[in-house]
Design a protein around this motif. Sequence first.
Motif, PDB file in Angstrom:
ATOM      1  N   SER A 379       1.030  -1.105  -0.031  1.00  0.00           N
ATOM      2  CA  SER A 379       0.028   0.060  -0.092  1.00  0.00           C
ATOM      3  C   SER A 379       0.728   1.233  -0.022  1.00  0.00           C
ATOM      4  N   ASP A 382       0.574   6.572   3.220  1.00  0.00           N
ATOM      5  CA  ASP A 382       1.448   6.656   4.643  1.00  0.00           C
ATOM      6  C   ASP A 382       0.828   7.213   5.424  1.00  0.00           C
ATOM      7  N   ARG A 383      -0.765   7.022   5.576  1.00  0.00           N
ATOM      8  CA  ARG A 383      -1.543   7.445   6.551  1.00  0.00           C
ATOM      9  C   ARG A 383      -1.126   6.735   7.938  1.00  0.00           C
ATOM     10  N   LEU A 384      -1.107   5.490   7.819  1.00  0.00           N
ATOM     11  CA  LEU A 384      -0.673   4.485   9.052  1.00  0.00           C
ATOM     12  C   LEU A 384       0.695   3.986   9.065  1.00  0.00           C
ATOM     13  N   LYS A 385       1.356   4.345   8.088  1.00  0.00           N
ATOM     14  CA  LYS A 385       2.973   3.906   8.414  1.00  0.00           C
ATOM     15  C   LYS A 385       3.837   4.927   7.375  1.00  0.00           C
ATOM     16  N   PRO A 386       5.045   5.245   7.947  1.00  0.00           N
ATOM     17  CA  PRO A 386       5.969   6.337   7.332  1.00  0.00           C
ATOM     18  C   PRO A 386       6.236   6.077   5.792  1.00  0.00           C
ATOM     19  N   TRP A 387       6.485   6.975   4.960  1.00  0.00           N
ATOM     20  CA  TRP A 387       7.013   6.847   3.877  1.00  0.00           C
ATOM     21  C   TRP A 387       7.952   6.116   3.655  1.00  0.00           C
ATOM     22  N   VAL A 389       9.233   3.708   5.300  1.00  0.00           N
ATOM     23  CA  VAL A 389       8.954   2.167   5.398  1.00  0.00           C
ATOM     24  C   VAL A 389       8.594   1.733   3.951  1.00  0.00           C
ATOM     25  N   ILE A 390       7.664   2.511   3.241  1.00  0.00           N
ATOM     26  CA  ILE A 390       7.097   2.047   2.058  1.00  0.00           C
ATOM     27  C   ILE A 390       8.167   2.329   1.092  1.00  0.00           C
ATOM     28  N   ARG A 393      10.500  -1.109   1.442  1.00  0.00           N
ATOM     29  CA  ARG A 393       9.702  -2.187   0.824  1.00  0.00           C
ATOM     30  C   ARG A 393       9.755  -2.017  -0.771  1.00  0.00           C
TER      31      ARG A 393
END
Length: 495
Positions: A379, A382-387, A389-390, A393
Amino acid sequence: MSGKLYGVGLGPGDPSLMTVRAVEVIAEADVIAYHSARHGRSIARSIAAGHIRADHVEEPLVYPVTTETTDHPGGYKGAMEEFYAEASERLAAHLAAGRTVAVLAEGDPLFYGSYMHMHKRLVDRFPTEVIPGVTSVSAAAARLGTPLVEGEEVLTILPGTLPEEELTARLAATDCAVVMKLGRTYPKVRRALADSDRLAEARYVERATMAGERLGALADINADSVPYFSVAVLPSRVDAEPVARERGEVVVVGTGPAGPLWLTPQTRGALAAVDDLVGYTTYLDRVPVRPGQRRHGSDNRVESERAEFALQLARSGRRVAVVSGGDPGVFAMATAVLEVAAQDAYKDVPVRVLPGVTAAHAAAARAGAPLGHDYATISLSDRLKPWDVIAGRLRAAASADLALALYNPGSRSRTWQVGKAKEVLLEHRAPDTPVVVARDVGGSGERVRTVPLGELDPAEVDMRTILLVGSSQTCTARRGDGEEIVWTPRRYPQA
């Protein structure tokens, strides 16, 4: 001149339920034909007995096999095919001689009746007329004294001879149903009703309108006493008394990417059986309105509150469906419900999760098979996890040469993530890597197209879009009709 063939529906068993036209045709006929088992007794003849005269020519059509085995080289089907062919020729001889032939049929001639086998073989050779009759389905509903189907409910009629899993799926998915041809199939039908959670509402009707008629709750019927001429009935749910339950439950269901075509039979049945529907209003609108059900719509951003509300309803004895789009376990409501259900206050509330068609799989099917090999689902929200981290991944999946399904790529409040994701992917992928841009799959605004990664325009991506990014092995081709297809081969090249 040849005679005329009549298929005469006699109704469910009570001679007084024969139609006026059926009585007229029998009176006018030269030959009365009827099916029977080898013992010679014919239910059809017994219904019409008061109208058969001594000068009628009677033509018993005796089945070579009913419930017993056969040594015919073609088995049961071969034996019956041979019988129907021979019986048809016997009737054809009468018709060719100018005699009118009335073939008696219990119920309606073209509703699971043996007459149809004569009809199909003779209708192109002789004048033919079918006299409809009251079916056992209508008779069963009348004898139960309850509506069979009402309003926009759907009625499904099933033979008990279907495989058990097929029966279970169809019973779970429909509003109202009649299962015919019980007899030896009764234990299987009963299990299918139980597995589809419909047993408590099922009614039993045996020999409707005949001598020996029996009615009751199907759950109370002993399997040893069920004859072939009996049916299971799931009557209308409109105004039905609610089924008493010791406790409620929560079932989390996925509606797929769009409307009813994407629902599974299991999900459709669960949505029909609950007392309350809880969910994001857009997803609730995909579920048909049913009398007696309560609907609790809310905004898409209050997942925990929605989950707790559903569990509170279930704790009070209500059966609740939490409605999710796609598959409830993929970036959807199942996680939110289970997180709250793990709290001590709700540990005793039963929770089930039913799968649905994911947005990724729906989009992939429209494009071909871009997810045909290993792939990752990420997903971009970045509302529920930091960019960071995205991005990490994305780099890991891209460097592993995985195809990617990118959920939540953009919205009105998130406009830059697609561009950043594109930059990260281009560090590891060629600019000509195929990207499937799929918007509103299954909906009225569906648009699915394939673009090279280097030409992906973030401005064309919104919250209703999913992106499928190919691996280094993903292929495209244009077929003869101009349609472009995308697939990722299942074989990976050796190093």
